[in-house]
Write an enzyme that holds these catalytic residues in place. Structure first.
Site, PDB file in Angstrom:
ATOM      1  CB  CYS A 253      64.805  75.982   1.549  1.00  0.00           C
ATOM      2  SG  CYS A 253      66.377  76.216   0.753  1.00  0.00           S
TER       3      CYS A 253
ATOM      4  CB  CYS B 163      60.729  75.003   9.789  1.00  0.00           C
ATOM      5  SG  CYS B 163      61.548  73.452  10.161  1.00  0.00           S
ATOM      6  CB  CYS B 164      63.259  77.035   5.511  1.00  0.00           C
ATOM      7  SG  CYS B 164      62.677  75.603   4.591  1.00  0.00           S
TER       8      CYS B 164
ATOM      9  CB  CYS C  27      63.712  68.242   5.388  1.00  0.00           C
ATOM     10  SG  CYS C  27      64.982  69.447   5.754  1.00  0.00           S
TER      11      CYS C  27
ATOM     12  CB  CYS D 253      59.525  69.562   3.441  1.00  0.00           C
ATOM     13  SG  CYS D 253      59.202  70.233   5.068  1.00  0.00           S
TER      14      CYS D 253
HETATM   15  S1  SF4 Z   1      62.612  71.731   4.366  1.00  0.00           S
HETATM   16 FE1  SF4 Z   1      60.990  71.386   5.900  1.00  0.00          FE
HETATM   17  S2  SF4 Z   1      61.931  70.359   7.685  1.00  0.00           S
HETATM   18 FE2  SF4 Z   1      63.576  71.154   6.335  1.00  0.00          FE
HETATM   19  S3  SF4 Z   1      64.083  73.098   7.252  1.00  0.00           S
HETATM   20 FE3  SF4 Z   1      62.553  73.545   5.655  1.00  0.00          FE
HETATM   21  S4  SF4 Z   1      60.510  73.411   6.623  1.00  0.00           S
HETATM   22 FE4  SF4 Z   1      62.053  72.536   8.047  1.00  0.00          FE
END
Ligand code: SF4
Length: 239
Positions: free
Chosen positions: A235, A126-127, A209, A212
């Site tokens: 991240c 996701c990151c 985010c 998280c």
């Molecule tokens: S901090 Fe969490 S929601 Fe944001 S990009 Fe990374 S995994 Fe995704």
């Protein structure tokens, strides 16, 4: 007079990074920011997370380059307080060029391709999709970027220098706040009455985010609320 403006990440040797850091070692943050803009001019961008350090660095940058290019990696899942802060900062510094950088995939497209709530199952993926890939795109064609990292934030940040060879983004990463302590950051914010994310008043030292980031109890590390339940404290932008 610009000193290294014609040099790029690939052309600088390790000795040259050492020499630059030696030259800057007795300089303060404002001097380092001036040095960065003198050397890289429009090929320098500040990737700001709009945390407390980010606000300090924006204020210092605005004194050097009032129309600086600042990017915010808009993952589409930040807290509403963070989006409000970005708008507020733009009002306070109207000349700054704040760019909201979007991921290639919308949240819906990401769910279709990778499954729902990817941050719960594969936060690294996701990151990568919502932060790393967008920043890679931003930094393509730029020579250097600024970051608000501080050495005391975590063991992984303890050895950062003012000027760093950034292999991940094939860039030069300049970190003018490396010596700042958490109290220094807040003293500066209070002294100059800068806008800041109201979540800091509710126990969030580091704000990413919404999915998280959790508040931290007294005595917890500054990044303890990030990716709770995972062996992850970065991240990926700074590894
Ligand atoms: S901090 Fe969490 S929601 Fe944001 S990009 Fe990374 S995994 Fe995704």
């Amino acid at each position: 007079m610009p000193y290294h403006c014609n040099l790029s990440f690939q052309q600088l040797t390790d000795d040259e990074y050492r020499r630059m850091n030696q030259e800057l070692s007795s300089r303060d943050t404002l001097d380092v920011v001036k040095w960065a803009y003198q050397n890289f001019e429009d090929e320098l961008v500040y990737a700001c997370s709009f945390g407390a350090e980010g606000i300090v660095l924006i204020d210092i940058i605005s004194k050097v380059r009032s129309d600086a290019h600042i990017v915010f990696l808009d993952t589409n899942v930040h807290f509403k307080e963070t989006y409000e802060l970005v708008k507020n900062v733009q009002k306070v510094y109207p000349s700054l060029r704040i760019e909201m950088v979007q991921p290639a995939l919308t949240l819906e497209e990401q769910s279709e391709q990778y499954g729902d709530a990817l941050w719960k199952t594969e936060p690294n993926v996701c990151c990568s999709l919502r932060k790393l890939q967008p920043l890679t795109k931003v930094l393509t064609g730029k020579k250097a970027w600024l970051s608000g990292l501080r050495r005391e934030q975590s063991p992984t940040r303890a050895k950062i220098q003012y000027v760093n060879k950034d292999e991940k983004f094939s860039s030069i990463k300049i970190c003018p706040l490396i010596h700042w302590k958490w109290e220094d950051v807040w003293n500066y914010i209070q002294l100059y009455q800068l806008p800041y994310n109201k979540l800091h008043d509710r126990g969030y030292p580091s704000i990413g985010c919404a999915h998280c980031t959790l508040p931290v109890e007294d005595g917890g590390g500054s990044r303890a609320g990030r990716w709770a339940g995972f062996e992850k404290i970065e991240c990926g932008l700074h590894q």
